[in-house]
Design a protein around this motif. Structure first.
Motif, PDB file in Angstrom:
ATOM      1  N   LEU A 174       1.623  41.918 -32.870  1.00  0.00           N
ATOM      2  CA  LEU A 174       1.931  40.622 -32.265  1.00  0.00           C
ATOM      3  C   LEU A 174       1.906  39.507 -33.294  1.00  0.00           C
ATOM      4  O   LEU A 174       2.752  38.600 -33.283  1.00  0.00           O
ATOM      5  CB  LEU A 174       0.938  40.330 -31.128  1.00  0.00           C
ATOM      6  N   THR A 175       0.938  39.538 -34.221  1.00  0.00           N
ATOM      7  CA  THR A 175       0.846  38.510 -35.264  1.00  0.00           C
ATOM      8  C   THR A 175       2.109  38.492 -36.113  1.00  0.00           C
ATOM      9  O   THR A 175       2.690  37.427 -36.391  1.00  0.00           O
ATOM     10  CB  THR A 175      -0.387  38.766 -36.144  1.00  0.00           C
ATOM     11  N   ASN A 176       2.558  39.687 -36.550  1.00  0.00           N
ATOM     12  CA  ASN A 176       3.776  39.760 -37.363  1.00  0.00           C
ATOM     13  C   ASN A 176       4.990  39.274 -36.583  1.00  0.00           C
ATOM     14  O   ASN A 176       5.854  38.567 -37.116  1.00  0.00           O
ATOM     15  CB  ASN A 176       4.004  41.202 -37.820  1.00  0.00           C
ATOM     16  N   ALA A 182       6.030  35.517 -27.515  1.00  0.00           N
ATOM     17  CA  ALA A 182       6.197  36.875 -26.986  1.00  0.00           C
ATOM     18  C   ALA A 182       5.030  37.287 -26.105  1.00  0.00           C
ATOM     19  O   ALA A 182       3.886  36.877 -26.322  1.00  0.00           O
ATOM     20  CB  ALA A 182       6.337  37.876 -28.129  1.00  0.00           C
ATOM     21  N   ILE A 183       5.364  38.095 -25.102  1.00  0.00           N
ATOM     22  CA  ILE A 183       4.371  38.834 -24.323  1.00  0.00           C
ATOM     23  C   ILE A 183       4.663  40.313 -24.583  1.00  0.00           C
ATOM     24  O   ILE A 183       5.813  40.747 -24.491  1.00  0.00           O
ATOM     25  CB  ILE A 183       4.489  38.510 -22.824  1.00  0.00           C
ATOM     26  N   ALA A 242       0.398  42.665 -19.172  1.00  0.00           N
ATOM     27  CA  ALA A 242       0.362  41.467 -20.021  1.00  0.00           C
ATOM     28  C   ALA A 242       1.054  40.289 -19.335  1.00  0.00           C
ATOM     29  O   ALA A 242       0.584  39.145 -19.389  1.00  0.00           O
ATOM     30  CB  ALA A 242       1.012  41.767 -21.361  1.00  0.00           C
ATOM     31  N   LYS A 243       2.158  40.536 -18.657  1.00  0.00           N
ATOM     32  CA  LYS A 243       2.879  39.456 -17.965  1.00  0.00           C
ATOM     33  C   LYS A 243       2.078  38.895 -16.808  1.00  0.00           C
ATOM     34  O   LYS A 243       2.225  37.727 -16.440  1.00  0.00           O
ATOM     35  CB  LYS A 243       4.232  39.974 -17.477  1.00  0.00           C
ATOM     36  N   TYR A 249      -0.915  40.183 -25.493  1.00  0.00           N
ATOM     37  CA  TYR A 249      -0.589  41.599 -25.548  1.00  0.00           C
ATOM     38  C   TYR A 249      -1.576  42.400 -24.710  1.00  0.00           C
ATOM     39  O   TYR A 249      -2.709  41.980 -24.489  1.00  0.00           O
ATOM     40  CB  TYR A 249      -0.588  42.119 -26.995  1.00  0.00           C
ATOM     41  N   VAL A 250      -1.119  43.550 -24.236  1.00  0.00           N
ATOM     42  CA  VAL A 250      -1.984  44.574 -23.631  1.00  0.00           C
ATOM     43  C   VAL A 250      -1.597  45.908 -24.279  1.00  0.00           C
ATOM     44  O   VAL A 250      -0.419  46.262 -24.328  1.00  0.00           O
ATOM     45  CB  VAL A 250      -1.818  44.655 -22.097  1.00  0.00           C
ATOM     46  N   SER A 251      -2.606  46.606 -24.786  1.00  0.00           N
ATOM     47  CA  SER A 251      -2.377  47.898 -25.447  1.00  0.00           C
ATOM     48  C   SER A 251      -3.097  48.998 -24.683  1.00  0.00           C
ATOM     49  O   SER A 251      -4.240  48.814 -24.265  1.00  0.00           O
ATOM     50  CB  SER A 251      -2.877  47.858 -26.891  1.00  0.00           C
TER      51      SER A 251
END
Length: 718
Positions: A598-600, A629-630, A662-663, A671-673
């Protein structure tokens, strides 16, 4: 005219058959047709035995032998298989095969390399100890290794493995499994469009149906095999087809045809140096004489077959001949000689644990003992036969053993055992269902016999046409046929090229997202299903772009999406797939954490604007929005156990689940992983996936990570 064309095709095929194998298919044909010559050639060429224990040593040896490493590896695998062939006579065959197997295992890299090793291990188990069940397990494992491979070499090995599996299951009387693998064997042959393989498969199926006493079906398959081998320059396969025909004619009671084909097959096998099959052909001749009550002639041929098996160290073949000789002496009322040969057969069958032959030898032993009124021996051998027959579910053998036991127990006044035997006989009788006689069987059998005779006459007629004195007319017809073939070839080539172009276009379109014509959902699924499956999969939603196709128009949306996709691929070193407006799939070859991904991504999105609104007519009121972004994120594979594989669709739906979670937080840069624990079962990824994943999270089988408050997540449950 049609027959002349058929003759021309045969000549073309014969002249085109190569001496040296240039393809894997042709190499497999050479393996079957010229095993002895190929064995000698490979021994000299590879300078066997070689000494190496790892890949580096192997590649150095290949260089010294002026070999490509891959080709040397293939030749050594072929040499190992040849050591295990019954047609090869060499000292320490199994030991050399085992040595080559260990060496090949030390340099195995690809799934096909591993499959070859499993094939050799299975052949060694079957050849040395008759561990057919273990062989079946190893062959199936080998098939699984190359299930997804469709190149020529892999397809040839699939064909060979299916042949071994059908044979092994047939030997173990596992008819359902045998029939499945025989059909797979035949389907692969037709899929590869190789006449030699088709004839092999048809012959094998015919042999199976003969063993099942379905002679009409057997004759149908033999008919097709004979038709093919008659036009091929393949003497080994043709000899095997004739041998199988001799067995079929024997079962049909057509003694002259059976003897003719068996004698021709025996002569061919002798010329080809295949003594094991020469012994089998002589056995067929002996059985034909036995069926005609000419037992002395039968014994002569059985003894000839036994001597050949003894010279070649074929113990099972010797035991079968001992059994047959014992049966012949029994019908000649020479009971002592019969028992002597049956005893020798029993010793070999027991030592090699060949129960599917031992059961019938024990039955014959019981029959001879009963004839001599040796009731205790009758009981001993009948009980041994009954035990094996029950374990193998051989109903006919059970019934025969029970008959001998009932007689013997009555003779020794063992009433309780007699009643027990009678109860078993009644139970078997009640459980059997009478199979109705199908009147079509005999008509089908006669029809196939006529077809075979017509095929033989057609082959003879084709040969006679070659002696036609009117050569000038034949040349004119031949030139006309060549012209027709050339024209048809040209037309077919054009159609084939057009079909290839259409196929390529459709294949390209099938993986594209419809609006942008960029790689879409299907392309992502193909990548997940391939050998280069990514290590990290992210599904990204950019809300600012959700309605861009409507806000800016289709043409501008396509240009912006293509530019954004290309920029992300370059900057993030990943593959980008367009799912829908504002939603992208990102695949990374490296394993990245969700936060790092997400950072990138955010760093790249910060430097991008949606559009230059001054260049877009009629859209001057559009405000540029920041791109945030999500993201749903998973690392692949989802399961720690490499033997458990999930479909690409389930992997994609899992990352969809993470994005949905995540939404639900309704915050940008979220983010959700999802990741599973080592002990997680594959069942949590079954449908309905969303419901199973939510339950797994609640049970702690899988873990979810987020850069927000996990307690605020509204997990999707359907």
């Amino acid at each position: 005219m049609r027959k002349l064309i058929s003759g021309l095709l045969s000549l073309i095929l014969l002249s085109a058959y190569p001496v040296a194998a240039d393809t894997f298919t042709e190499a497999e044909i050479e393996f079957n047709e010229r095993p002895v010559q190929l064995f000698d050639q490979l021994q000299k060429k590879t300078n066997f035995p070689l000494s190496f224990n790892n890949r580096q040593q192997f590649e150095q040896l290949a260089k010294e032998l002026k070999y490509q490493p891959e080709q040397l590896q293939r030749d050594l695998a072929t040499l190992a298989r040849l050591y295990l062939q019954s047609t090869i006579t060499a000292p320490n065959e199994v030991s050399h095969a085992r040595l080559l197997t260990r060496q090949l295992e030390s340099i195995a890299i690809t799934p096909l390399d591993e499959a070859k090793i499993l094939l050799l291990e299975g052949r060694i188990r079957g050849r040395e100890d008759q561990q057919y069940q273990q062989s079946i397990i190893l062959f199936k494992e080998a098939l699984n290794k190359i299930a997804s491979l469709n190149d020529s070499e892999a397809m040839s090995y699939k064909f060979v493995l299916q042949g071994y599996l059908s044979t092994m299951n047939g030997l173990l009387k596992q008819d359902t499994q045998a029939m499945y693998h025989y059909k797979q064997y035949r389907d692969l042959a037709y899929q590869m469009r190789e006449d030699y393989f088709i004839a092999q498969a048809e012959t094998a199926l015919g042999k199976f149906y003969v063993n099942k006493q379905q002679l009409a079906k057997a004759l149908q398959h033999y008919n097709e095999a004979f038709r093919i081998t008659s036009r091929l320059d393949t003497p080994v396969l043709h000899a095997h087809t004739q041998f199988q025909l001799s067995r079929l004619y024997r079962d049909l009671g057509q003694w002259d045809e059976a003897l003719k084909n068996a004698n021709n097959a025996a002569i061919s096998f002798q010329q080809l140096g295949q003594q094991a099959f020469q012994s089998k052909a002589l056995t067929v001749i002996a059985m034909v004489y036995g069926m005609q009550k000419q037992w002395n002639k039968a014994i002569d041929y059985y003894l000839n077959a036994q001597q050949i098996d003894q010279q070649n160290g074929h113990l099972i073949g010797q035991a079968l001949n001992f059994h047959n000789i014992g049966e012949a002496y029994f019908y000649l009322d020479n009971y002592q000689s019969s028992l002597n040969y049956l005893t020798m057969a029993n010793e070999i069958f027991k030592a090699r644990k060949v129960l599917h032959y031992l059961v019938y030898n024990e039955l014959l032993f019981a029959q001879v003992s009963s004839k001599q009124q040796q009731w205790q021996q009758t009981i001993t051998h009948a009980e041994a036969a009954l035990e094996i027959a029950e374990s193998k579910q051989l109903i006919d053998a059970q019934k025969e053993a029970l008959e001998y036991l009932s007689i013997a127990y009555r003779k020794v006044d063992d009433i309780s055992s007699t009643l027990e035997v009678m109860d078993k006989m009644v139970a078997i009788s009640q459980s059997e269902q009478a199979s109705p006689v199908n009147d079509l069987v005999h008509s089908s059998l006669n029809e196939e016999k006529f077809k075979l005779e017509i095929s033989n006459l057609q082959q003879k007629l084709t040969r006679y046409m070659g002696d036609n004195k009117d050569q000038q007319k034949a040349i004119i017809i031949l030139l006309a046929v060549v012209f027709i073939f050339a024209f048809l070839w040209f037309v077919s080539l054009k159609k084939l090229n057009r079909a290839k172009q259409t196929c390529q276009t459709l294949r390209r379109l099938s993986v594209q997202e419809p609006l942008t014509q960029l790689n879409g959902y299907q392309a992502l699924i193909n990548l997940l299903s391939s050998a280069r499956s990514p290590k990290t999969l992210a599904l990204v939603n950019i809300r600012a772009l959700a309605d861009i196709d409507i806000d800016l128009g289709l043409s501008e949306y396509k240009a912006i999406t293509a530019s954004l996709s290309k920029q992300l691929e370059l900057d993030l070193n990943c593959e980008v797939f367009i799912i829908k407006p504002g939603e992208f799939g990102l695949c990374f070859s490296d394993e990245l954490s969700a936060q790092q991904t997400l950072t990138n991504l955010e760093a790249q999105l910060a430097a991008i604007t949606i559009a230059n609104k001054n260049n877009i007519p009629n859209f001057s009121d559009i405000n540029e929005q920041p791109l945030h972004a999500i993201m749903g994120h998973v690392n692949l594979p989802l399961l720690a156990n490499p033997d458990l594989r999930l479909t690409a669709q389930l992997q994609y739906e899992t990352v969809q689940y993470a994005l949905a979670a995540a939404k639900s937080l309704n915050e940008a840069q979220t983010y959700v992983s999802i990741r599973s624990l080592n002990f997680a079962p594959a069942a949590i990824f079954f449908k309905p996936l969303y419901l199973n994943l939510t339950h797994a999270l609640q049970r702690g089988i899988i873990r979810a990570e987020t850069n927000r408050q996990a307690a605020d997540i509204n997990w999707p449950t359907d």
